[in-house]
Write an enzyme that holds these catalytic residues in place. Structure first.
Site, PDB file in Angstrom:
ATOM      1  N   CYS A 194       0.832  -1.203   0.000  1.00  0.00           N
ATOM      2  CA  CYS A 194       0.000   0.000   0.000  1.00  0.00           C
ATOM      3  C   CYS A 194       0.870   1.258   0.000  1.00  0.00           C
ATOM      4  O   CYS A 194       1.479   1.584  -1.000  1.00  0.00           O
ATOM      5  CB  CYS A 194      -0.984  -0.030   1.165  1.00  0.00           C
TER       6      CYS A 194
ATOM      7  N   HIS B  27      -3.698  -5.256   0.692  1.00  0.00           N
ATOM      8  CA  HIS B  27      -3.126  -5.694   1.968  1.00  0.00           C
ATOM      9  C   HIS B  27      -3.156  -7.220   2.050  1.00  0.00           C
ATOM     10  O   HIS B  27      -4.168  -7.804   2.439  1.00  0.00           O
ATOM     11  CB  HIS B  27      -3.899  -5.090   3.142  1.00  0.00           C
TER      12      HIS B  27
ATOM     13  N   GLU C 143      -1.818  -9.078   4.173  1.00  0.00           N
ATOM     14  CA  GLU C 143      -1.727  -9.550   5.554  1.00  0.00           C
ATOM     15  C   GLU C 143      -3.069  -9.710   6.240  1.00  0.00           C
ATOM     16  O   GLU C 143      -3.147 -10.346   7.305  1.00  0.00           O
ATOM     17  CB  GLU C 143      -0.855  -8.594   6.385  1.00  0.00           C
TER      18      GLU C 143
END
Length: 510
Positions: free
Chosen positions: A79, A168, A170
């Site tokens: 990001c 993202h 994660e």
């Protein structure tokens, strides 16, 4: 030496999730603020640049020398990290026509090792208001979505690759995000997954022996996972040079003082129990403010602990069960939290005792501490214990803490916790307890009217306690617990269930 990944934190709310995903792949990582100098050493295998609430086009936007880092190791920008990478090398980053937040479909444009084992299209999670409009020369577009032209890219003109993703990987909602991160670790950085519980125990015990030598360690124990695992590691390293102190502050769960001491004896830890409940009740008398209660418990605990320490000879070190989220908070990109609760990690002990700290768990997350405990052979019942607040039941009694109120809450709490265990629900809940409210209501028992206390049951699900959702316990189970409490705990005639999530609520009521 264990291989390492560095995560440079630009202030993203998801930075800890990146670290957890890396650790889950059995690769060791550390989080450091973006402005801290990153030490490039032989064990460093790669660097990940986190997201950020800032815009790369802000006048004082956080930045690092990505080119210097990438000249030595592979880099992955997530990001904000991707936008910064593009801008630093001459790309164009600008405000999106519309803020992209939430689920999106990642569409692969070109094959690459970073996508190994992933579908041509996969769900990802977006959270950004800027977009990369133009890639720098030498960058290659790898993927897009229906609303942004650059969702993933690669820098090719360097011996060390640089990747950037607008999404993202994660977070849970990126369905193949863990695969993506694992590919970066294994395929791009060449990590060998040498971060295991057994490896950690061996290295930590050796390091503790070197740090402590022939000196003696004192440690406050709570019966919780963190302090028990930390004490077990220290004891394995130095044996009877460790002395543990377990203080009954009068606001533990019912029978917990004796049961925890029994558990410590069974696992061979040298722990002294100190019953100071009456002193704590006197200190808490008249106090209703939550922070005043915390400070009263914290200051008296220090007094009790100091008195016990003074009876021992040659104590030079203080053991603590500090874990990695505590460390990250104190060195975050924004600086220490402005409102760390006063009971956090028995704050104040090091300053009062002037002892060198021994913190064997300071590099671990809570779930990793549990894995280490299991590897050490500690009882599953202890490893799976729910977190319990430092001030104990004092902050689950709304209002003044008295001996009678504590006994009332202990009885209700025991009913709830035992029922969770008996019905096989305990392990599906992150934390559970009962709150005693300063509210009395009218009830009917037999032919008599009652005017007694109300309690609130609280149970939440969570990964690390930073966010939490209320546990959707079965209605018949809640009805059973309510009946059991009302019928067997004299003084309570009404039970309610808390269905608030964190945020906006907190797990505890005070």
């Amino acid at each position: 030496m264990i291989e390492k990944i560095l995560i440079l934190d630009f202030g993203s709310q998801y930075t800890q999730l990146i670290a957890r995903a890396v650790r889950e792949a059995n690769v060791y990582c550390e989080i450091i603020p973006y402005h801290q100098v990153a030490q490039v050493e032989p064990t460093l295998k790669g660097i990940i640049l986190s997201g950020s609430p800032a815009s790369v086009n802000d006048e004082n936007a956080p930045s690092v020398d990505i080119a210097a880092l990438n000249a030595q190791v592979p880099v992955l920008g997530i990001c904000y990290g991707a936008q910064l990478s593009a801008k630093c090398f001459g790309g164009l980053v600008a405000k999106s026509n519309q803020r992209e937040y939430g689920r999106a479909q990642l569409r692969r444009i070109k094959e690459d090792l970073i996508f190994k084992g992933m579908d041509l299209q996969s769900q990802v999670w977006m959270s950004h208001s800027d977009s990369i409009k133009t890639l720098p020369a030498g960058y290659e577009l790898l993927a897009d979505t229906s609303s942004i032209p650059v969702a993933a890219f690669k820098k090719q003109d360097n011996n060390q690759p640089l990747y950037g993703v607008q999404f993202h990987p994660e977070v849970y909602h990126s369905t193949q995000g863990k695969t993506f991160l694992k590919n970066f670790l294994l395929e791009i950085c060449g990590c060998t997954q040498d971060w295991t519980p057994a490896h950690f125990i061996t290295d930590t015990v050796n390091a503790l022996r070197n740090q402590i030598g022939k000196r003696h360690v004192i440690m406050a124990l709570s019966g919780g996972v963190d302090s028990t695992v930390a004490a077990t590691l220290i004891h394995r390293a130095i044996g009877d040079q460790l002395t543990g102190i377990f203080v009954d502050n009068g606001v533990l769960r019912k029978d917990e003082f004796n049961s925890v001491l029994k558990m410590y004896r069974e696992i061979g830890l040298p722990v002294k129990g100190v019953n100071a409940s009456e002193r704590f009740y006197k200190k808490l008398a008249g106090k209703t403010d939550p922070e005043a209660k915390r400070k009263a418990i914290g200051s008296l605990f220090i007094d009790v602990f100091q008195k016990e320490a003074a009876q021992l000879e040659n104590i030079e070190l203080l053991g603590q069960g500090t874990i990695y989220p505590d460390v990250i908070e104190s060195v975050s990109v924004h600086g220490p939290s402005a409102t760390i609760k006063s009971h956090h990690n028995v704050g104040g002990l090091p300053a009062h005792l002037h002892l060198e700290l021994v913190e064997p768990l300071r590099l671990l997350f809570k779930d990793e501490v549990r894995k280490i405990g299991l590897e050490l052979g500690l009882p599953l019942a202890m490893i799976s214990r729910h977190p319990f607040p430092g001030p104990g039941l004092a902050i689950r009694i709304i209002g003044e803490v008295t001996d009678s109120r504590v006994q009332l809450l202990q009885a209700a709490d025991q009913v709830f916790i035992q029922a969770l265990r008996e019905k096989g629900l305990y392990d599906s809940v992150w934390q559970a307890g009962v709150m005693l409210l300063p509210v009395k209501s009218v009830g009917v028992m037999g032919d008599e009217r009652t005017y007694e206390y109300t309690v609130a049951l609280r149970a939440v699900t969570s990964v690390d306690g930073m966010t939490a959702d209320w546990a959707h316990l079965p209605y018949d189970f809640l009805a059973q617990v309510s009946n059991e409490i009302i019928n067997h705990v004299k003084g309570i005639n009404r039970v309610v269930y808390d269905i608030s999530s964190k945020p906006p609520a907190t797990i505890e009521w005070e």
